[in-house]
Design an enzyme around this catalytic site. Structure first.
Site, PDB file in Angstrom:
ATOM      1  N   ASP A 238       9.746  -6.935  11.997  1.00  0.00           N
ATOM      2  CA  ASP A 238      10.125  -8.290  12.388  1.00  0.00           C
ATOM      3  C   ASP A 238      10.915  -8.230  13.695  1.00  0.00           C
ATOM      4  OD1 ASP A 238       9.160 -10.022  10.272  1.00  0.00           O
ATOM      5  OD2 ASP A 238      10.566  -8.941   8.973  1.00  0.00           O
TER       6      ASP A 238
ATOM      7  N   ASP B 158       4.105 -13.274   3.557  1.00  0.00           N
ATOM      8  CA  ASP B 158       5.346 -12.626   4.014  1.00  0.00           C
ATOM      9  C   ASP B 158       6.535 -13.495   3.624  1.00  0.00           C
ATOM     10  OD1 ASP B 158       7.138 -11.029   5.438  1.00  0.00           O
ATOM     11  OD2 ASP B 158       6.637 -11.918   7.394  1.00  0.00           O
TER      12      ASP B 158
HETATM   13  C1  DX5 Z   1      11.161 -13.218   7.389  1.00  0.00           C
HETATM   14  C2  DX5 Z   1      10.377 -11.981   7.743  1.00  0.00           C
HETATM   15  C3  DX5 Z   1       9.885 -11.175   6.600  1.00  0.00           C
HETATM   16  C4  DX5 Z   1      10.952 -10.527   5.753  1.00  0.00           C
HETATM   17  C5  DX5 Z   1      10.511 -10.569   4.321  1.00  0.00           C
HETATM   18  O1  DX5 Z   1      11.543 -13.870   8.569  1.00  0.00           O
HETATM   19  O2  DX5 Z   1       9.244 -12.352   8.511  1.00  0.00           O
HETATM   20  O3  DX5 Z   1       9.005 -10.153   7.069  1.00  0.00           O
HETATM   21  O4  DX5 Z   1      11.196  -9.201   6.104  1.00  0.00           O
HETATM   22  O5  DX5 Z   1      11.574 -10.162   3.551  1.00  0.00           O
HETATM   23  P1  DX5 Z   1      11.580 -10.239   1.984  1.00  0.00           P
HETATM   24  O6  DX5 Z   1      10.418  -9.446   1.470  1.00  0.00           O
HETATM   25  O7  DX5 Z   1      12.902  -9.667   1.629  1.00  0.00           O
HETATM   26  O8  DX5 Z   1      11.465 -11.697   1.605  1.00  0.00           O
HETATM   27 ZN    ZN Z   2       7.761 -10.874   8.944  1.00  0.00          ZN
END
Ligand code: DX5
Ligand code: ZN
Length: 222
Positions: free
Chosen positions: A34, A174
């Site tokens: 990210d 995601d």
């Molecule tokens: C949110 C990100 C995600 C995040 C997901 O802005 O794009 O990729 O890392 O995290 P989890 O799996 O903890 O919800």
């Molecule tokens: Zn992400």
């Protein structure tokens, strides 16, 4: 079988290379980076320099998720062969065709990311040209949030659109993905489960991945 992609946002930043090795040994299929600018989302995260530094730690595929206002500025900093896929957020694009072409010209697959308030239908025209559609299950910016209602329906719409326009598109989800909801997301049409907290904060990552694979076995052969 759907792929499990480990989002490094939830990894231990003191030792990201080791965290990647841990995730690969546990069975992750790919890595998700990210990239945040503090403007598009109220947070900062990984950068192209992290791709460069971490590339030697794994042969698995790297996805860069550009959660930032000016994807062009950041794509410019990508060196060849570091990210396999670049995903840009739909509502940051003034000229989607141009940026999709640009990503392809940098030898990467191109993905479009959709937040909870971004309608998919406006993007149907570009499904022909993209390789991946990412459906955010949360408002972007932070890991560890709960998946919002409506995510399954949006995945189903993305899958129907891609079946109609370009069946080779991968559909990734995601944000808020965890072992308990993985099967439902795959049934809705997701073939790539991006997971941060549920993997890196679990007490046994290999067991978590194994339990997800068991839950989704037979649901999809994508
Ligand atoms: C949110 C990100 C995600 C995040 C997901 O802005 O794009 O990729 O890392 O995290 P989890 O799996 O903890 O919800
Ligand atoms: Zn992400």
């Amino acid at each position: 079988m759907a792929k499990i992609c480990a989002s490094l946002l939830a990894a231990d930043y003191a030792c990201l290379g080791e965290e990647m090795r841990r995730a690969e040994a546990a069975g992750a299929d790919s890595f998700h980076f990210d990239m945040m600018d503090g403007h598009y989302v109220p947070n900062l995260a990984l950068t192209p320099d992290h791709l460069k530094a971490l590339r030697p730690y794994s042969h698995l595929s790297f996805h860069a998720h550009l959660e930032l206002n000016n994807p062009d500025d950041v794509l410019f900093k990508f060196e060849p062969m570091q990210a396999n896929t670049a995903i840009v957020q739909w509502n940051t694009l003034s000229d989607p065709s141009r940026i999709i072409k640009r990503i392809h010209s940098q030898a990467m697959k191109a993905g479009l990311g959709f937040g909870p308030d971004d309608p998919l239908d406006e993007a149907s025209h570009f499904f022909q040209d993209v390789d991946l559609i990412l459906i955010l299950g949360v408002y972007p910016g932070f890991g560890g949030q709960s998946m919002l209602p409506g995510t399954h329906e949006k995945i189903m719409s993305a899958r129907h659109m891609s079946d109609r326009i370009n069946p080779r598109i991968r559909i990734a989800v995601d944000g808020g993905v965890k072992p308990e909801n993985a099967a439902g997301l795959v049934e809705a049409g997701a073939d790539t489960l991006i997971m941060g907290t549920a993997l890196f904060q679990s007490s046994d990552m290999a067991e978590t991945i194994a339990s997800i694979r068991e839950a989704i076995a037979g649901l999809s052969d994508r």
